[in-house]
Write a protein that holds these residues in place. Structure first.
Motif, short mmCIF file in Angstrom:
data_model
loop_
_atom_site.label_atom_id
_atom_site.label_comp_id
_atom_site.label_asym_id
_atom_site.label_seq_id
_atom_site.Cartn_x
_atom_site.Cartn_y
_atom_site.Cartn_z
N TRP A 136 -14.44 -2.40 -4.36
CA TRP A 136 -14.35 -2.54 -2.89
C TRP A 136 -13.48 -1.45 -2.27
O TRP A 136 -13.08 -1.53 -1.12
N GLY A 137 -13.17 -0.38 -3.02
CA GLY A 137 -12.54 0.80 -2.43
C GLY A 137 -11.05 0.92 -2.59
O GLY A 137 -10.43 1.76 -1.95
N LEU A 138 -10.44 0.09 -3.44
CA LEU A 138 -9.01 0.21 -3.70
C LEU A 138 -8.77 0.66 -5.12
O LEU A 138 -9.49 0.30 -6.04
N ARG A 139 -7.72 1.43 -5.28
CA ARG A 139 -7.16 1.72 -6.59
C ARG A 139 -5.86 0.94 -6.63
O ARG A 139 -5.08 0.99 -5.67
N ARG A 140 -5.60 0.20 -7.70
CA ARG A 140 -4.44 -0.68 -7.69
C ARG A 140 -3.97 -1.03 -9.09
O ARG A 140 -4.67 -0.82 -10.07
N CYS A 157 7.36 2.76 -12.50
CA CYS A 157 7.43 1.38 -12.99
C CYS A 157 7.39 1.34 -14.52
O CYS A 157 8.18 0.63 -15.15
N THR A 158 6.47 2.10 -15.12
CA THR A 158 6.37 2.08 -16.58
C THR A 158 7.59 2.73 -17.22
O THR A 158 8.08 2.24 -18.24
N ALA A 159 8.10 3.80 -16.63
CA ALA A 159 9.30 4.45 -17.18
C ALA A 159 10.51 3.52 -17.15
O ALA A 159 11.37 3.57 -18.03
N ALA A 160 10.56 2.64 -16.15
CA ALA A 160 11.68 1.70 -16.03
C ALA A 160 11.47 0.45 -16.89
O ALA A 160 12.35 -0.40 -16.95
N GLY A 161 10.31 0.35 -17.53
CA GLY A 161 10.05 -0.82 -18.38
C GLY A 161 9.58 -2.05 -17.63
O GLY A 161 9.60 -3.16 -18.17
N ALA A 162 9.13 -1.89 -16.38
CA ALA A 162 8.64 -3.04 -15.62
C ALA A 162 7.35 -3.56 -16.27
O ALA A 162 6.57 -2.79 -16.83
N GLU A 163 7.14 -4.86 -16.17
CA GLU A 163 5.96 -5.48 -16.76
C GLU A 163 4.73 -5.20 -15.90
O GLU A 163 4.66 -5.61 -14.74
N ILE A 164 3.77 -4.51 -16.48
CA ILE A 164 2.50 -4.26 -15.80
C ILE A 164 1.60 -5.45 -16.10
O ILE A 164 1.27 -5.72 -17.26
N VAL A 165 1.23 -6.18 -15.06
CA VAL A 165 0.45 -7.42 -15.21
C VAL A 165 -1.05 -7.12 -15.20
O VAL A 165 -1.83 -7.83 -15.83
N TYR A 166 -1.45 -6.06 -14.49
CA TYR A 166 -2.86 -5.65 -14.39
C TYR A 166 -2.85 -4.13 -14.31
O TYR A 166 -2.14 -3.55 -13.49
N PRO A 167 -3.59 -3.45 -15.18
CA PRO A 167 -3.50 -1.98 -15.25
C PRO A 167 -4.11 -1.30 -14.03
O PRO A 167 -4.83 -1.92 -13.25
N ILE A 168 -3.83 0.00 -13.91
CA ILE A 168 -4.46 0.76 -12.82
C ILE A 168 -5.98 0.62 -12.94
O ILE A 168 -6.55 0.85 -14.01
N THR A 169 -6.58 0.21 -11.84
CA THR A 169 -8.02 -0.06 -11.81
C THR A 169 -8.60 0.45 -10.49
O THR A 169 -8.02 0.22 -9.44
N ASP A 170 -9.73 1.13 -10.57
CA ASP A 170 -10.49 1.50 -9.38
C ASP A 170 -11.46 0.37 -9.09
O ASP A 170 -12.43 0.18 -9.83
N GLU A 171 -11.18 -0.41 -8.05
CA GLU A 171 -11.97 -1.59 -7.73
C GLU A 171 -13.21 -1.20 -6.94
O GLU A 171 -13.19 -0.23 -6.17
N VAL A 196 0.17 -3.29 -6.11
CA VAL A 196 0.41 -1.95 -5.56
C VAL A 196 -0.95 -1.29 -5.38
O VAL A 196 -1.72 -1.17 -6.35
N THR A 197 -1.26 -0.86 -4.14
CA THR A 197 -2.60 -0.37 -3.84
C THR A 197 -2.58 1.01 -3.21
O THR A 197 -1.57 1.43 -2.63
N GLN A 198 -3.71 1.68 -3.34
CA GLN A 198 -3.95 2.94 -2.62
C GLN A 198 -5.44 2.98 -2.31
O GLN A 198 -6.27 2.73 -3.21
N HIS A 199 -5.80 3.27 -1.07
CA HIS A 199 -7.21 3.39 -0.71
C HIS A 199 -7.79 4.65 -1.33
O HIS A 199 -7.11 5.67 -1.41
N HIS A 200 -9.04 4.57 -1.78
CA HIS A 200 -9.72 5.77 -2.28
C HIS A 200 -9.85 6.75 -1.13
O HIS A 200 -10.15 6.38 0.00
N GLU A 201 -9.58 7.99 -1.39
CA GLU A 201 -9.69 9.03 -0.36
C GLU A 201 -11.08 9.58 -0.34
O GLU A 201 -11.77 9.68 -1.25
N GLU A 235 0.85 -1.19 0.00
CA GLU A 235 0.00 0.00 0.00
C GLU A 235 0.89 1.24 0.00
O GLU A 235 1.81 1.36 0.82
N VAL A 236 0.61 2.16 -0.92
CA VAL A 236 1.38 3.40 -1.04
C VAL A 236 0.43 4.59 -0.93
O VAL A 236 -0.78 4.44 -1.02
N ASP A 237 1.02 5.76 -0.76
CA ASP A 237 0.19 6.96 -0.67
C ASP A 237 0.07 7.71 -1.99
O ASP A 237 -0.70 8.65 -2.10
N ASP A 238 0.83 7.30 -3.03
CA ASP A 238 0.77 7.95 -4.34
C ASP A 238 0.91 6.89 -5.44
O ASP A 238 2.01 6.66 -5.95
#
Length: 116
Positions: free
Chosen positions: A94-98, A78-92, A111-116, A67-70
């Protein structure tokens, strides 16, 4: 950017056995959740783990949740470094953005962040 919590995710098809083990033998609280994930915790929020079936939205098991704050900052790095994104940013619902990213060892990181 700050990391708020790191939590292992254990893949399982035996939720009742997991409840008995983590709650009754290890002494964690919880064992509740959704039909595909159980949450266990200690006395403080930062101590916990999840037991999951295959992730119903992503279709892949994440080994660890961080869990991160940003989230946008971490995703951009991650994308700038060329890391493999397995699942795109999604607002779930149940209250998580991940998003899921694969680490250099092949582990999938949720990688998650709670909706504010």
């Amino acid at each position: 950017m700050a990391v708020r919590r790191i939590k292992p995710n254990i893949l399982s098809d035996d939720f009742e056995g997991s409840r008995r083990f983590y709650r009754d033998l290890i002494g964690l609280d919880g064992g509740d959740g959704l039909d595909w994930i159980l949450f266990f915790r200690g006395d403080v929020r930062e101590v916990g783990l999840s037991v999951t079936r295959l992730d119903v939205e992503a279709g892949v098991h994440a080994d660890v949740s961080i869990e991160v704050d940003d989230l946008d900052d971490v995703f951009a790095r991650c994308t700038a470094a060329g890391a493999e994104i397995v699942y795109p940013i999604t607002d779930e619902p149940w209250g998580l953005r991940r998003f899921f990213v694969r680490d250099p060892n092949g582990a999938v990181i949720n990688v998650t962040q709670h909706h504010e």
